[in-house]
Scaffold this motif. Structure first.
Motif, PDB file in Angstrom:
ATOM      1  N   UNK A  14       0.863  -1.181   0.000  1.00  0.00           N
ATOM      2  CA  UNK A  14       0.000   0.000   0.000  1.00  0.00           C
ATOM      3  C   UNK A  14       0.896   1.227   0.000  1.00  0.00           C
ATOM      4  N   UNK A  15       0.872   1.950  -1.102  1.00  0.00           N
ATOM      5  CA  UNK A  15       1.725   3.123  -1.254  1.00  0.00           C
ATOM      6  C   UNK A  15       1.154   4.314  -0.492  1.00  0.00           C
ATOM      7  N   UNK A  16       2.003   5.099   0.110  1.00  0.00           N
ATOM      8  CA  UNK A  16       3.450   4.958   0.004  1.00  0.00           C
ATOM      9  C   UNK A  16       4.072   4.382   1.264  1.00  0.00           C
ATOM     10  N   UNK A  17       3.321   4.328   2.353  1.00  0.00           N
ATOM     11  CA  UNK A  17       3.914   3.952   3.632  1.00  0.00           C
ATOM     12  C   UNK A  17       4.332   2.486   3.679  1.00  0.00           C
TER      13      UNK A  17
ATOM     14  N   UNK B 158      -0.641  -0.734  -4.681  1.00  0.00           N
ATOM     15  CA  UNK B 158      -1.910  -0.015  -4.726  1.00  0.00           C
ATOM     16  C   UNK B 158      -1.739   1.304  -3.984  1.00  0.00           C
ATOM     17  N   UNK B 159      -2.233   2.371  -4.555  1.00  0.00           N
ATOM     18  CA  UNK B 159      -2.180   3.688  -3.919  1.00  0.00           C
ATOM     19  C   UNK B 159      -3.546   4.023  -3.359  1.00  0.00           C
TER      20      UNK B 159
ATOM     21  N   UNK C 259      -8.239   1.559   5.116  1.00  0.00           N
ATOM     22  CA  UNK C 259      -7.301   1.524   3.992  1.00  0.00           C
ATOM     23  C   UNK C 259      -7.080   0.100   3.500  1.00  0.00           C
ATOM     24  N   UNK C 260      -6.834  -0.825   4.418  1.00  0.00           N
ATOM     25  CA  UNK C 260      -6.583  -2.208   4.018  1.00  0.00           C
ATOM     26  C   UNK C 260      -7.842  -2.848   3.455  1.00  0.00           C
TER      27      UNK C 260
ATOM     28  N   UNK D 131      -9.042   4.856  -4.141  1.00  0.00           N
ATOM     29  CA  UNK D 131      -7.946   4.084  -4.731  1.00  0.00           C
ATOM     30  C   UNK D 131      -7.666   4.645  -6.128  1.00  0.00           C
ATOM     31  N   UNK D 132      -6.714   5.593  -6.239  1.00  0.00           N
ATOM     32  CA  UNK D 132      -6.446   6.212  -7.539  1.00  0.00           C
ATOM     33  C   UNK D 132      -5.555   5.391  -8.456  1.00  0.00           C
ATOM     34  N   UNK D 133      -4.858   4.376  -7.925  1.00  0.00           N
ATOM     35  CA  UNK D 133      -3.920   3.620  -8.758  1.00  0.00           C
ATOM     36  C   UNK D 133      -3.711   2.235  -8.180  1.00  0.00           C
ATOM     37  N   UNK D 134      -3.542   1.238  -9.066  1.00  0.00           N
ATOM     38  CA  UNK D 134      -3.138  -0.087  -8.613  1.00  0.00           C
ATOM     39  C   UNK D 134      -2.436  -0.832  -9.741  1.00  0.00           C
TER      40      UNK D 134
END
Length: 300
Positions: free
Chosen positions: A73-76, A99-100, A138-139, A115-118
């Motif tokens: 999970x981006x970015x952390x 995934x962002x 988030x998850x 979720x803007x990107x994966x």
């Protein structure tokens, strides 16, 4: 599951039939991470890798080669360095999905996530996720997107700091989709602060050893300060932001001269703290008049 690796211990919490399959992991690396809010930069990254290696060592026997991958999970998720930890502990490659996510709203016990990107090019029946867990939203959002395109039978959530609330919500989501969920948390299953950000050893809902409670009480002068701050990972990914968020924390808890916040730096541009405003806006009334004018004037 290896509950005692010799250097790290994973203790089950409660009965998995009545809640999530959750283990609290104790080792020297996690103690270094969660009891040093001045830890930053290279030392922070190295400590995170040590922590991840211990967590991977506990679950490696349940992660089949060829059918295990990371859901980063981006970015952390980058600071968990799970691929390097897996290679160091087992000699195996950990394929990676990415995934962002973005928080669009945060309240006491939930968050709205987009979720803007994966990039989910490494399907596997077993996923490993490294992330701080607060509300669990988030998850859940990341797993929902993964399940849209790939089947899944088991997920491991490795969290240096996570809440029981978040684990419960993630486990309930997984159960509805026929996925077995296991959680490994660093030192505690934290209660979630009223701002939706604070994960404190001193929260009344936190499950942990009494020695950690007393250590946190002494370190933070009895204040329920978050063990990981308000933007975990910024210690190395955005160090100036971390220093400035720490200054706001110290001001909010009236701990600006405390040794635990030596890295604090007064914000210059409050815009860079906008994503975390929900963490501190409810405490503004506790700041002094000069500080309150600074916040209200520069971070509207």
């Amino acid at each position: 599951m290896i509950e005692d690796s010799g250097q790290s211990v994973a203790e089950p919490v409660g009965d998995a039939r009545d809640g999530p399959r959750l283990f609290i992991v104790r080792n020297a690396a996690l103690e270094s991470l969660l009891f040093d809010r001045n830890l930053m930069g290279v030392d922070f990254r190295r400590t995170c890798l040590r922590c991840s290696r211990h967590l991977i060592a506990h679950i490696a026997d349940e992660c089949p080669s060829g059918d295990t991958a990371e859901l980063m999970i981006l970015s952390k998720g980058l600071v968990y360095q799970l691929g390097e930890a897996m290679a160091a502990e087992t000699g195996r490659t950990l394929p990676t999905n990415m995934i962002a996510t973005a928080r669009t709203a945060v309240s006491h016990d939930t968050a709205r996530i987009e979720v803007p990107y994966c990039c989910l090019d490494a399907p596997a029946g077993v996923l490993i996720i490294g992330d701080t867990v607060a509300s669990g939203a988030t998850i859940v959002a990341a797993l929902r997107r993964y399940l849209d395109v790939h089947p899944l039978r088991r997920v491991y959530v490795l969290s240096f700091a996570g809440t029981l609330l978040g684990a419960t919500r993630i486990a309930e989501f997984c159960a509805r989709h026929g996925v077995e969920a296991t959680f490994l948390y660093g030192l505690a299953a934290f209660g979630l602060g009223a701002n939706g950000f604070d994960l404190s050893f001193l929260h009344p809902d936190t499950i942990t050893h009494s020695t950690y409670v007393e250590r946190a009480r002494e370190q933070f002068a009895g204040k329920p300060v978050s063990a990981v701050g308000w933007d975990f990972g910024s210690q190395c990914m955005a160090p100036r932001k971390y220093r400035r968020l720490t200054w706001v924390e110290a001001a909010s808890w009236d701990l600006r001269d405390a040794d635990c916040f030596q890295v604090a730096e007064e914000p210059g541009d409050w815009a860079e703290l906008a994503h975390e405003r929900a963490a501190y806006e409810h405490t503004l009334q506790h700041l002094g008049p000069e500080d309150r004018r600074t916040v209200d004037g520069k971070c509207s």
